[in-house]
Design an enzyme around this catalytic site. Sequence first.
Site, PDB file in Angstrom:
ATOM      1  N   ARG A 141       0.817  -1.233   0.000  1.00 36.47           N
ATOM      2  CA  ARG A 141       0.000   0.000   0.000  1.00 36.47           C
ATOM      3  C   ARG A 141       0.843   1.272   0.000  1.00 36.47           C
ATOM      4  NH1 ARG A 141      -3.302  -2.807   3.660  1.00 36.47           N
ATOM      5  NH2 ARG A 141      -5.023  -3.770   2.533  1.00 36.47           N
TER       6      ARG A 141
ATOM      7  N   LYS B 225       2.786  11.880 -11.120  1.00 40.18           N
ATOM      8  CA  LYS B 225       1.924  10.981 -11.899  1.00 40.18           C
ATOM      9  C   LYS B 225       2.733   9.734 -12.191  1.00 40.18           C
ATOM     10  CE  LYS B 225      -0.251  13.909 -15.159  1.00 40.18           C
ATOM     11  NZ  LYS B 225      -0.860  13.875 -16.498  1.00 40.18           N
TER      12      LYS B 225
ATOM     13  N   GLU C  62       9.436  18.528 -24.424  1.00 42.44           N
ATOM     14  CA  GLU C  62       8.634  18.904 -23.242  1.00 42.44           C
ATOM     15  C   GLU C  62       9.131  20.226 -22.649  1.00 42.44           C
ATOM     16  OE1 GLU C  62       5.958  17.228 -22.489  1.00 42.44           O
ATOM     17  OE2 GLU C  62       6.269  15.072 -22.675  1.00 42.44           O
TER      18      GLU C  62
ATOM     19  N   LYS D 108       6.950  23.585 -14.448  1.00 42.23           N
ATOM     20  CA  LYS D 108       6.161  22.378 -14.187  1.00 42.23           C
ATOM     21  C   LYS D 108       5.780  22.290 -12.703  1.00 42.23           C
ATOM     22  CE  LYS D 108       5.017  17.733 -14.598  1.00 42.23           C
ATOM     23  NZ  LYS D 108       5.138  16.435 -15.186  1.00 42.23           N
TER      24      LYS D 108
ATOM     25  N   GLU E 175      -4.808  17.335 -11.219  1.00 40.20           N
ATOM     26  CA  GLU E 175      -5.190  17.612 -12.606  1.00 40.20           C
ATOM     27  C   GLU E 175      -6.692  17.830 -12.776  1.00 40.20           C
ATOM     28  OE1 GLU E 175      -2.822  15.511 -15.500  1.00 40.20           O
ATOM     29  OE2 GLU E 175      -4.373  15.761 -17.007  1.00 40.20           O
TER      30      GLU E 175
ATOM     31  N   ARG F 175      -3.524  22.094 -14.394  1.00 41.70           N
ATOM     32  CA  ARG F 175      -2.505  21.087 -14.747  1.00 41.70           C
ATOM     33  C   ARG F 175      -2.750  20.471 -16.121  1.00 41.70           C
ATOM     34  NH1 ARG F 175       0.265  16.317 -11.047  1.00 41.70           N
ATOM     35  NH2 ARG F 175       1.658  15.640 -12.696  1.00 41.70           N
TER      36      ARG F 175
ATOM     37  N   ASN G   2      -0.932  19.096 -20.941  1.00 43.06           N
ATOM     38  CA  ASN G   2      -1.281  18.116 -21.964  1.00 43.06           C
ATOM     39  C   ASN G   2      -1.277  18.694 -23.368  1.00 43.06           C
ATOM     40  OD1 ASN G   2      -1.666  15.975 -20.166  1.00 43.06           O
ATOM     41  ND2 ASN G   2      -3.702  16.732 -19.642  1.00 43.06           N
TER      42      ASN G   2
ATOM     43  N   HIS H  91      -0.491  16.572 -26.395  1.00 38.98           N
ATOM     44  CA  HIS H  91      -0.518  15.172 -25.982  1.00 38.98           C
ATOM     45  C   HIS H  91      -1.736  14.394 -26.479  1.00 38.98           C
ATOM     46  CE1 HIS H  91       2.898  16.290 -23.607  1.00 38.98           C
ATOM     47  NE2 HIS H  91       3.013  15.081 -23.091  1.00 38.98           N
TER      48      HIS H  91
ATOM     49  N   HIS I 134      -0.165  11.457 -28.159  1.00 38.34           N
ATOM     50  CA  HIS I 134      -0.293  10.096 -27.609  1.00 38.34           C
ATOM     51  C   HIS I 134      -0.879   9.124 -28.638  1.00 38.34           C
ATOM     52  CE1 HIS I 134      -0.074  10.943 -22.994  1.00 38.34           C
ATOM     53  NE2 HIS I 134       1.094  10.637 -23.502  1.00 38.34           N
TER      54      HIS I 134
ATOM     55  N   HIS J  59       8.539   9.440 -26.921  1.00 43.26           N
ATOM     56  CA  HIS J  59       7.441  10.251 -26.393  1.00 43.26           C
ATOM     57  C   HIS J  59       7.548  11.707 -26.869  1.00 43.26           C
ATOM     58  CE1 HIS J  59       4.342  11.629 -23.674  1.00 43.26           C
ATOM     59  NE2 HIS J  59       5.174  12.554 -23.213  1.00 43.26           N
TER      60      HIS J  59
HETATM   61  N1  LIG Z   1       4.726  10.922 -15.301  1.00 40.44           N
HETATM   62  C1  LIG Z   1       4.794  11.980 -16.045  1.00 40.44           C
HETATM   63  O1  LIG Z   1       4.345  13.050 -15.652  1.00 40.44           O
HETATM   64  C2  LIG Z   1       5.431  11.891 -17.387  1.00 40.44           C
HETATM   65  C3  LIG Z   1       5.697  13.050 -18.115  1.00 40.44           C
HETATM   66  C4  LIG Z   1       6.349  12.926 -19.347  1.00 40.44           C
HETATM   67  C5  LIG Z   1       6.706  11.682 -19.827  1.00 40.44           C
HETATM   68  N2  LIG Z   1       6.418  10.580 -19.099  1.00 40.44           N
HETATM   69  C6  LIG Z   1       6.819   9.248 -19.582  1.00 40.44           C
HETATM   70  O2  LIG Z   1       8.237   9.197 -19.649  1.00 40.44           O
HETATM   71  C7  LIG Z   1       8.608   8.186 -20.579  1.00 40.44           C
HETATM   72  C8  LIG Z   1       9.737   8.686 -21.450  1.00 40.44           C
HETATM   73  O3  LIG Z   1      10.846   9.006 -20.651  1.00 40.44           O
HETATM   74  P1  LIG Z   1      12.330   9.053 -21.259  1.00 40.44           P
HETATM   75  O4  LIG Z   1      12.306   9.767 -22.547  1.00 40.44           O
HETATM   76  O5  LIG Z   1      13.210   9.527 -20.183  1.00 40.44           O
HETATM   77  O6  LIG Z   1      12.578   7.522 -21.647  1.00 40.44           O
HETATM   78  P2  LIG Z   1      13.431   6.328 -21.033  1.00 40.44           P
HETATM   79  O7  LIG Z   1      13.250   6.194 -19.597  1.00 40.44           O
HETATM   80  O8  LIG Z   1      13.076   5.165 -21.894  1.00 40.44           O
HETATM   81  O9  LIG Z   1      14.953   6.737 -21.342  1.00 40.44           O
HETATM   82  C9  LIG Z   1      15.390   6.863 -22.663  1.00 40.44           C
HETATM   83  C10 LIG Z   1      16.639   6.020 -22.937  1.00 40.44           C
HETATM   84  O10 LIG Z   1      17.785   6.662 -22.369  1.00 40.44           O
HETATM   85  C11 LIG Z   1      18.522   5.726 -21.592  1.00 40.44           C
HETATM   86  N3  LIG Z   1      19.204   6.521 -20.569  1.00 40.44           N
HETATM   87  C12 LIG Z   1      18.650   7.074 -19.466  1.00 40.44           C
HETATM   88  N4  LIG Z   1      19.537   7.859 -18.832  1.00 40.44           N
HETATM   89  C13 LIG Z   1      20.690   7.790 -19.548  1.00 40.44           C
HETATM   90  C14 LIG Z   1      21.966   8.401 -19.401  1.00 40.44           C
HETATM   91  N5  LIG Z   1      22.198   9.291 -18.434  1.00 40.44           N
HETATM   92  N6  LIG Z   1      22.923   8.113 -20.317  1.00 40.44           N
HETATM   93  C15 LIG Z   1      22.664   7.257 -21.346  1.00 40.44           C
HETATM   94  N7  LIG Z   1      21.470   6.671 -21.536  1.00 40.44           N
HETATM   95  C16 LIG Z   1      20.488   6.928 -20.649  1.00 40.44           C
HETATM   96  C17 LIG Z   1      17.482   4.764 -21.091  1.00 40.44           C
HETATM   97  O11 LIG Z   1      18.050   3.545 -20.717  1.00 40.44           O
HETATM   98  C18 LIG Z   1      16.600   4.630 -22.337  1.00 40.44           C
HETATM   99  O12 LIG Z   1      17.176   3.737 -23.247  1.00 40.44           O
HETATM  100  C19 LIG Z   1       7.361   7.842 -21.358  1.00 40.44           C
HETATM  101  O13 LIG Z   1       6.900   6.597 -20.923  1.00 40.44           O
HETATM  102  C20 LIG Z   1       6.373   8.917 -20.962  1.00 40.44           C
HETATM  103  O14 LIG Z   1       5.030   8.487 -21.006  1.00 40.44           O
HETATM  104  C21 LIG Z   1       5.805  10.657 -17.904  1.00 40.44           C
HETATM  105 ZN   LIG Z   2       4.656  14.312 -22.141  1.00 38.96          ZN
END
Ligand SMILES: NC(=O)c1ccc[n+]([C@@H]2O[C@H](COP(=O)([O-])OP(=O)(O)OC[C@H]3O[C@@H](n4cnc5c(N)ncnc54)[C@H](O)[C@@H]3O)[C@@H](O)[C@H]2O)c1
Ligand SMILES: [Zn+2]
Length: 350
Positions: free
Chosen positions: A112, A134, A176, A214, A224, A228, A232, A235, A239, A255
């Site tokens: 939990r 989120k 972003e 942010k 949201e 907030r 989006n 998005h 998406h 993304h």
């Molecule tokens: N929760 C939220 O509010 C929110 C907001 C925006 C995006 N997201 C989510 O985030 C995700 C995308 O995140 P991302 O773009 O960071 O992707 P990711 O976590 O897949 O990282 C991208 C790549 O970079 C590599 N990597 C990470 N750090 C590194 C470093 N320092 N050096 C070398 N390689 C490295 C990772 O292994 C991966 O292969 C999506 O799933 C999206 O939906 C969530």
């Molecule tokens: Zn996003």
Amino acid sequence: MKEIFTKEFRIFFGEDVLEQLAENLIENAYSKVFVLMDENTEKHCWPMLKPYLVDTFPIRIQSGEASKTIQTVQQVWTALQENFADRHALLINLGGGVLSDLGGFAAATYKRGIHFMNIPTTLLAMVDAAVGGKQGIDLDGHKNAVGVFKHPQEIFIYPAFLNTLPDVERRNGFAELSKHGLIKDSDFWLELVKTDEKKAENLDKLIYKSIKIKAAIVSKDPLEEGIRKSLNFGHTIGHAFETHSLIHDEKPLKHGEAVVIGMIAEAWLSKNLGWISEKELHAIKNYFLSRFPKYSAQPDFETLLVYMRNDKKNRNGQINFSLLKKIGKAKIDVNCSEEEIQHAIAFYYS
Ligand SMILES: NC(=O)c1ccc[n+]([C@@H]2O[C@H](COP(=O)([O-])OP(=O)(O)OC[C@H]3O[C@@H](n4cnc5c(N)ncnc54)[C@H](O)[C@@H]3O)[C@@H](O)[C@H]2O)c1
Ligand SMILES: [Zn+2]
């Protein structure tokens, strides 16, 4: 070191945040500290973090969006359980947005809810995913369809992690970061227009500004219900492209890349409503297309509509958008017709 403290979360930013993390861990006396990483963050980031921690249990998952599933969450829950994590254990998410979304969800639901901290290692996660509480995973390819709102205990932004980040991932984060200017701060947007993101010497400053935007939006509306939703922008259509690409492309859109398509198309919707000018619309399109290659596939519109109808923001079957009222200001809860959406996507490809 800079700090952004809100009611819900604390962000530490700068070159000495890892020392701060070590101090905070001593103060909190967690029963056990687990560190979630993927193969890339294990190789590039873990060696930099490890000296600051004692007695930690690494948990490794495979990198990539395809890992953001309940099966991987189960792997994390099992690793926690097999290593006797109790309710006073801590999970540190060391990685990009996939890691913080998935790790946050696993931590928020294990027994939990146990505490977790985010140490974002991609630009996208620093300016966006790791901040805001989120947490979620994808369901049958549908982005972030299952999740919870829960803030990490603390977020540590250590920009030096970006030194090993591939260019394509850096660009991804820039999507972003740019969005934050478009929806909230026109001066920031103008500064970005003048910046070459490949050699941005002031990247740290841009990251910090973007996080502040942010964090301010999230702390005004953590669940949201209103403002907030402005985050989006880009998005709804973005998406849909991302989901389509994940299913069909050998090398799926990232993304940020998908959100760029969405921002260009949704800027058209904003212009169509008379909120931004033709000139501003073209400036937005040029800004993104000079940094991001155009997506070569053209998904079938009806398929994209199905994904958009499944979007979490919808109400009563209407597809809901967050658009630009002007540069630096968003307008939430805007309905657009299917015909308008089709035009908007055609504008991206034109
Ligand atoms: N929760 C939220 O509010 C929110 C907001 C925006 C995006 N997201 C989510 O985030 C995700 C995308 O995140 P991302 O773009 O960071 O992707 P990711 O976590 O897949 O990282 C991208 C790549 O970079 C590599 N990597 C990470 N750090 C590194 C470093 N320092 N050096 C070398 N390689 C490295 C990772 O292994 C991966 O292969 C999506 O799933 C999206 O939906 C969530
Ligand atoms: Zn996003």
